[in-house]
Design an enzyme around this catalytic site. Structure first.
Site, PDB file in Angstrom:
ATOM      1  N   TYR A  22      -2.733  -7.969   1.366  1.00 45.91           N
ATOM      2  CA  TYR A  22      -2.953  -6.504   1.507  1.00 45.91           C
ATOM      3  C   TYR A  22      -4.179  -6.036   1.484  1.00 45.91           C
ATOM      4  CZ  TYR A  22      -2.266  -1.781  -1.023  1.00 45.91           C
ATOM      5  OH  TYR A  22      -2.215  -0.730  -1.260  1.00 45.91           O
ATOM      6  N   ASN A  53       1.670   6.352   6.194  1.00 40.17           N
ATOM      7  CA  ASN A  53       1.617   6.006   4.855  1.00 40.17           C
ATOM      8  C   ASN A  53       2.301   4.779   4.480  1.00 40.17           C
ATOM      9  OD1 ASN A  53       1.529   6.727   1.559  1.00 40.17           O
ATOM     10  ND2 ASN A  53       3.829   6.526   2.195  1.00 40.17           N
ATOM     11  N   ASP A  68      11.951   1.636  10.650  1.00 39.13           N
ATOM     12  CA  ASP A  68      10.972   0.597  10.085  1.00 39.13           C
ATOM     13  C   ASP A  68       9.717   0.871  10.974  1.00 39.13           C
ATOM     14  OD1 ASP A  68       9.504  -1.508   9.821  1.00 39.13           O
ATOM     15  OD2 ASP A  68      11.215  -3.050   9.834  1.00 39.13           O
ATOM     16  N   VAL A  69       8.472   1.082  10.497  1.00 38.93           N
ATOM     17  CA  VAL A  69       7.128   1.511  11.092  1.00 38.93           C
ATOM     18  C   VAL A  69       6.907   0.268  11.901  1.00 38.93           C
ATOM     19  CG1 VAL A  69       6.555   3.613   9.919  1.00 38.93           C
ATOM     20  CG2 VAL A  69       5.744   1.238   9.118  1.00 38.93           C
ATOM     21  N   LYS A  73      -5.703  -3.457   4.469  1.00 36.57           N
ATOM     22  CA  LYS A  73      -6.118  -2.238   4.306  1.00 36.57           C
ATOM     23  C   LYS A  73      -7.769  -2.455   4.799  1.00 36.57           C
ATOM     24  CE  LYS A  73      -2.895  -0.129   2.298  1.00 36.57           C
ATOM     25  NZ  LYS A  73      -2.207   0.933   2.835  1.00 36.57           N
TER      26      LYS A  73
HETATM   27  C1  BGC Z   1      -2.622  -0.721  -4.665  1.00 34.16           C
HETATM   28  C2  BGC Z   1      -2.123  -0.591  -6.261  1.00 34.16           C
HETATM   29  C3  BGC Z   1      -3.495  -0.918  -7.092  1.00 34.16           C
HETATM   30  C4  BGC Z   1      -4.748  -0.248  -6.680  1.00 34.16           C
HETATM   31  C5  BGC Z   1      -5.991  -0.543  -7.421  1.00 34.16           C
HETATM   32  C6  BGC Z   1      -3.688   0.114  -4.433  1.00 34.16           C
HETATM   33  O1  BGC Z   1      -3.775  -0.045  -2.978  1.00 34.16           O
HETATM   34  O2  BGC Z   1      -1.421  -0.480  -3.961  1.00 34.16           O
HETATM   35  O3  BGC Z   1      -1.264  -1.590  -6.655  1.00 34.16           O
HETATM   36  O4  BGC Z   1      -3.161  -0.697  -8.510  1.00 34.16           O
HETATM   37  O5  BGC Z   1      -4.932  -0.339  -5.104  1.00 34.16           O
HETATM   38  O6  BGC Z   1      -5.898  -1.734  -7.370  1.00 34.16           O
END
Ligand code: BGC
Length: 266
Positions: A165, A92, A65-66, A169
């Site tokens: 998310y 990744n 588990d990273v 990122k």
């Molecule tokens: C997500 C995808 C998404 C894409 C574009 C990616 O980083 O994991 O679920 O479709 O971005 O929105």
């Protein structure tokens, strides 16, 4: 241009499915010995290892588990035990836990940040520590080591319903560029790949039927990406063909990050 990664060792986290699996396969096809890391899916990881070996390549599967410091350390120890060195890290592993922001639980927030951002920090740190024990081997690469972070178009495109998310990122972008600034003079190359919509399990719903037509409106190039689109770029970024590329993010998104909503004048 022929790309050979012969003699090099690559570690791919989250390689039991999706982009990680395709990249592991691509790296192995180019001659690298590959560590296929998985979190919980030992079966698919072992299957990929078998495929790589059947094609004449070298690979092992290692669970970890990273987001857990100890497990990351063990993952790197097992890599060195098996193959003696490390040349390429593809950080990744990543996941999504979606919710409207006012409904998002702290657990959903933490899970995504821990895997997608802290996991990338822990793996990059372990790779750097390993690189520090090695010498450049000009016969296999001009660089002492290469780190590739898996980011997303959502390092620049805000994403309602996915704030954890997108924040993770966005964090990966400055993590990558800060590491690149810090370690470049050691001849360690650090870059990111930022995929758009790729046909993997994470996107099954978004890439089928009517949803796919809606999605295509966001992709100027007019098709959903395939895992191989990303795997090819990983191989290139890991190779000396990209030796002067450092601190960059390569968007592999069919133009998704070009604000296609403005095609008709906004
Ligand atoms: C997500 C995808 C998404 C894409 C574009 C990616 O980083 O994991 O679920 O479709 O971005 O929105």
């Amino acid at each position: 241009m022929q790309i050979s990664l012969k003699g090099q060792v690559a570690l791919v986290t989250g390689a039991s499915s999706g982009l990680g699996a395709a990249a592991a396969k691509g790296l192995a096809d180019s001659g690298a010995a590959v560590v296929v890391n998985f979190h919980s899916q030992a079966g698919p990881a072992e299957k990929l290892v078998d495929e790589i070996r059947a094609a004449g390549g070298q690979a092992i599967a290692v669970g970890a588990d990273v987001s857990k410091e100890k497990e990351v350390e063990q993952l790197f120890e097992k890599t060195i035990e098996a193959f003696g060195r490390l040349d390429i890290l593809l950080a990744n592993s990543g996941l999504q836990q979606d919710a409207a922001v006012d409904q998002m639980t702290l657990e959903q927030w933490n899970t995504v940040i821990n895997v997608n951002l802290t996991g990338q920090f822990l793996c990059a740190r372990a790779a750097l520590r390993q690189f520090a024990t090695q010498e450049i081997r000009p016969d296999i690469s001009r660089a002492l080591g290469k780190i590739i972070h898996m980011s997303s178009v959502h390092q620049v495109i805000p994403w309602a319903g996915h704030v954890n998310y997108a924040a993770s990122k966005g964090g990966v972008d400055l993590l990558m560029r800060s590491i690149a600034q810090e370690v470049g003079e050691r001849r360690i190359r650090v870059n990111s790949i930022a995929p758009g919509a790729i046909r993997t399990a994470i996107n099954t719903k978004a890439t089928s039927g009517d949803a796919e037509n809606k999605l295509l409106k966001l992709i100027p190039y007019g098709r959903v990406g395939e895992p191989e689109d990303v795997a090819n770029a990983v191989v290139w970024l890991a190779s000396d063909a990209s030796d002067y590329i450092h601190g960059a993010t390569l968007f592999i998104d069919g133009g998704m990050s070009l604000y296609p909503g403005f095609r008709d004048n906004g």
